[in-house]
Design a protein around this motif. Sequence first.
Motif, PDB file in Angstrom:
ATOM      1  N   ASP A   1     -63.039   5.730 -75.772  1.00 38.65           N
ATOM      2  CA  ASP A   1     -63.721   6.453 -74.700  1.00 38.65           C
ATOM      3  C   ASP A   1     -63.846   7.943 -74.984  1.00 38.65           C
ATOM      4  O   ASP A   1     -64.031   8.738 -74.061  1.00 38.65           O
ATOM      5  N   VAL A   2     -63.770   8.324 -76.250  1.00 34.67           N
ATOM      6  CA  VAL A   2     -63.822   9.750 -76.580  1.00 34.67           C
ATOM      7  C   VAL A   2     -65.147  10.366 -76.138  1.00 34.67           C
ATOM      8  O   VAL A   2     -65.199  11.551 -75.775  1.00 34.67           O
ATOM      9  N   ASP A   3     -66.217   9.583 -76.109  1.00 38.60           N
ATOM     10  CA  ASP A   3     -67.501  10.124 -75.670  1.00 38.60           C
ATOM     11  C   ASP A   3     -67.473  10.508 -74.195  1.00 38.60           C
ATOM     12  O   ASP A   3     -67.929  11.601 -73.816  1.00 38.60           O
ATOM     13  N   VAL A   4     -66.916   9.642 -73.375  1.00 42.65           N
ATOM     14  CA  VAL A   4     -66.831   9.937 -71.945  1.00 42.65           C
ATOM     15  C   VAL A   4     -65.866  11.099 -71.699  1.00 42.65           C
ATOM     16  O   VAL A   4     -66.136  11.988 -70.878  1.00 42.65           O
ATOM     17  N   LEU A   5     -64.756  11.121 -72.410  1.00 42.44           N
ATOM     18  CA  LEU A   5     -63.778  12.196 -72.251  1.00 42.44           C
ATOM     19  C   LEU A   5     -64.377  13.549 -72.626  1.00 42.44           C
ATOM     20  O   LEU A   5     -64.145  14.551 -71.940  1.00 42.44           O
ATOM     21  N   ALA A   6     -65.149  13.587 -73.704  1.00 39.48           N
ATOM     22  CA  ALA A   6     -65.760  14.847 -74.129  1.00 39.48           C
ATOM     23  C   ALA A   6     -66.768  15.331 -73.082  1.00 39.48           C
ATOM     24  O   ALA A   6     -66.825  16.529 -72.760  1.00 39.48           O
ATOM     25  N   GLU A   7     -67.545  14.425 -72.544  1.00 39.56           N
ATOM     26  CA  GLU A   7     -68.501  14.798 -71.506  1.00 39.56           C
ATOM     27  C   GLU A   7     -67.778  15.300 -70.255  1.00 39.56           C
ATOM     28  O   GLU A   7     -68.177  16.297 -69.644  1.00 39.56           O
ATOM     29  N   ALA A   8     -66.701  14.600 -69.876  1.00 47.43           N
ATOM     30  CA  ALA A   8     -65.939  15.006 -68.698  1.00 47.43           C
ATOM     31  C   ALA A   8     -65.301  16.374 -68.901  1.00 47.43           C
ATOM     32  O   ALA A   8     -65.265  17.201 -67.978  1.00 47.43           O
ATOM     33  N   ALA A   9     -64.809  16.629 -70.127  1.00 44.74           N
ATOM     34  CA  ALA A   9     -64.148  17.905 -70.413  1.00 44.74           C
ATOM     35  C   ALA A   9     -65.114  19.081 -70.371  1.00 44.74           C
ATOM     36  O   ALA A   9     -64.695  20.221 -70.181  1.00 44.74           O
ATOM     37  N   SER A  10     -66.401  18.813 -70.541  1.00 40.71           N
ATOM     38  CA  SER A  10     -67.396  19.883 -70.459  1.00 40.71           C
ATOM     39  C   SER A  10     -67.793  20.170 -69.012  1.00 40.71           C
ATOM     40  O   SER A  10     -68.531  21.123 -68.754  1.00 40.71           O
TER      41      SER A  10
ATOM     42  N   ALA B   1     -62.169  16.183 -81.240  1.00 42.27           N
ATOM     43  CA  ALA B   1     -63.343  16.131 -80.362  1.00 42.27           C
ATOM     44  C   ALA B   1     -63.325  17.245 -79.324  1.00 42.27           C
ATOM     45  O   ALA B   1     -64.212  17.311 -78.463  1.00 42.27           O
ATOM     46  N   GLY B   2     -62.299  18.111 -79.388  1.00 45.65           N
ATOM     47  CA  GLY B   2     -62.216  19.224 -78.453  1.00 45.65           C
ATOM     48  C   GLY B   2     -61.539  18.903 -77.147  1.00 45.65           C
ATOM     49  O   GLY B   2     -61.628  19.668 -76.184  1.00 45.65           O
ATOM     50  N   ILE B   3     -60.846  17.771 -77.094  1.00 42.51           N
ATOM     51  CA  ILE B   3     -60.181  17.342 -75.858  1.00 42.51           C
ATOM     52  C   ILE B   3     -58.731  17.820 -75.849  1.00 42.51           C
ATOM     53  O   ILE B   3     -58.046  17.764 -76.873  1.00 42.51           O
TER      54      ILE B   3
ATOM     55  N   LEU C   1     -62.885  21.870 -75.571  1.00 40.98           N
ATOM     56  CA  LEU C   1     -63.992  21.930 -74.629  1.00 40.98           C
ATOM     57  C   LEU C   1     -63.498  22.515 -73.312  1.00 40.98           C
ATOM     58  O   LEU C   1     -62.380  22.264 -72.888  1.00 40.98           O
ATOM     59  N   ARG C   2     -64.316  23.298 -72.701  1.00 39.56           N
ATOM     60  CA  ARG C   2     -63.968  23.894 -71.418  1.00 39.56           C
ATOM     61  C   ARG C   2     -65.149  23.760 -70.470  1.00 39.56           C
ATOM     62  O   ARG C   2     -66.291  23.968 -70.870  1.00 39.56           O
ATOM     63  N   PRO C   3     -64.871  23.438 -69.205  1.00 37.66           N
ATOM     64  CA  PRO C   3     -65.969  23.371 -68.239  1.00 37.66           C
ATOM     65  C   PRO C   3     -66.490  24.763 -67.944  1.00 37.66           C
ATOM     66  O   PRO C   3     -65.760  25.754 -68.083  1.00 37.66           O
TER      67      PRO C   3
END
Length: 301
Positions: free
Chosen positions: A130-139, A180-182, A287-289
């Motif tokens: 789920d790294v794709d979803v986690l990266a999107e959420a982290a942004s 992945a920046g998480i 990654l940061r929001p």
Amino acid sequence: MERVAYREEPCKVALNRVKGMPFAWSLNPYMGCAHRCTFCYVRAFELRADRPSGDAYGRSIRVKVNVAEVLRAELGRRTWRREAVAIGAATDPYQPAEGRYRLTRACLEALRDARNPFHIITRSPMIVRDVDVLAEAASRAKISVSFSIPTLDEEVWRTTEPGTPPPRQRFRAVRCLTDAGIDAGVAVAPVLPGISDRPDQLRAVVEAACEAGAAHVWVSILHLRPGTREHFLAELARDWPEHVSAYERLYANRSYLPATQTKPVRQLVARLRNEAGLRVERPRMPLRPPPEPEQLTLMLD
């Protein structure tokens, strides 16, 4: 390994209010855990709920088949304040059932879409799926992941965590997420007095965490509440009988060890973390929001 029974049952509530913890809300797509760790603190809660807390714990898993839909409805309420949610506080969200049901992933997608912060606790490398979803959420919001990795000692791992993936696989998952920046780190938890608390054992875990690019490393010492206590001591008598009397003294009339006994372990892990951190590469920029938009006020003449 004995067969695990899965019960597909809908839930009425997804988010649970929590008191006395460092987080206010928890989310558990499953109830019961096939990892069946001998030291699992959830056994204490199961006993209080009049559910199996001993050897039968983890033989039957409740699958909340509609949890993602219920979660989306709760996140969409006007009264919801986008408070941080802890995922996996009462059961591992990436236990084997997740490979089939994908409920945790569906919940992450709901939290991502709602721009809601969350923290995941797991012992499973399945999370890399789920790294794709986690990266999107982290942004979009503040998120973090903690991998529970108390030891690299193979005997201790196999004996106390019978249903979990190998620790080295978890460290590879840490690296995958940090690359992945998480914001991913390691919980050296729980440390077992006299069994997994030697300096060389702790050093191995801390150095592996830093080499994997862990963003944080923290430690927790075993606590034994009723429900967990009986099962753990029974397993201890079978696997390490020479330690039983010491544990009975350490945990006599208490569930938590005093600071005088836990502080040296915490200080050692902090020192090892600082030493290891000087020798390893640092992870890529996480990654940061984006910052929340400022509320503008109208200036009236």
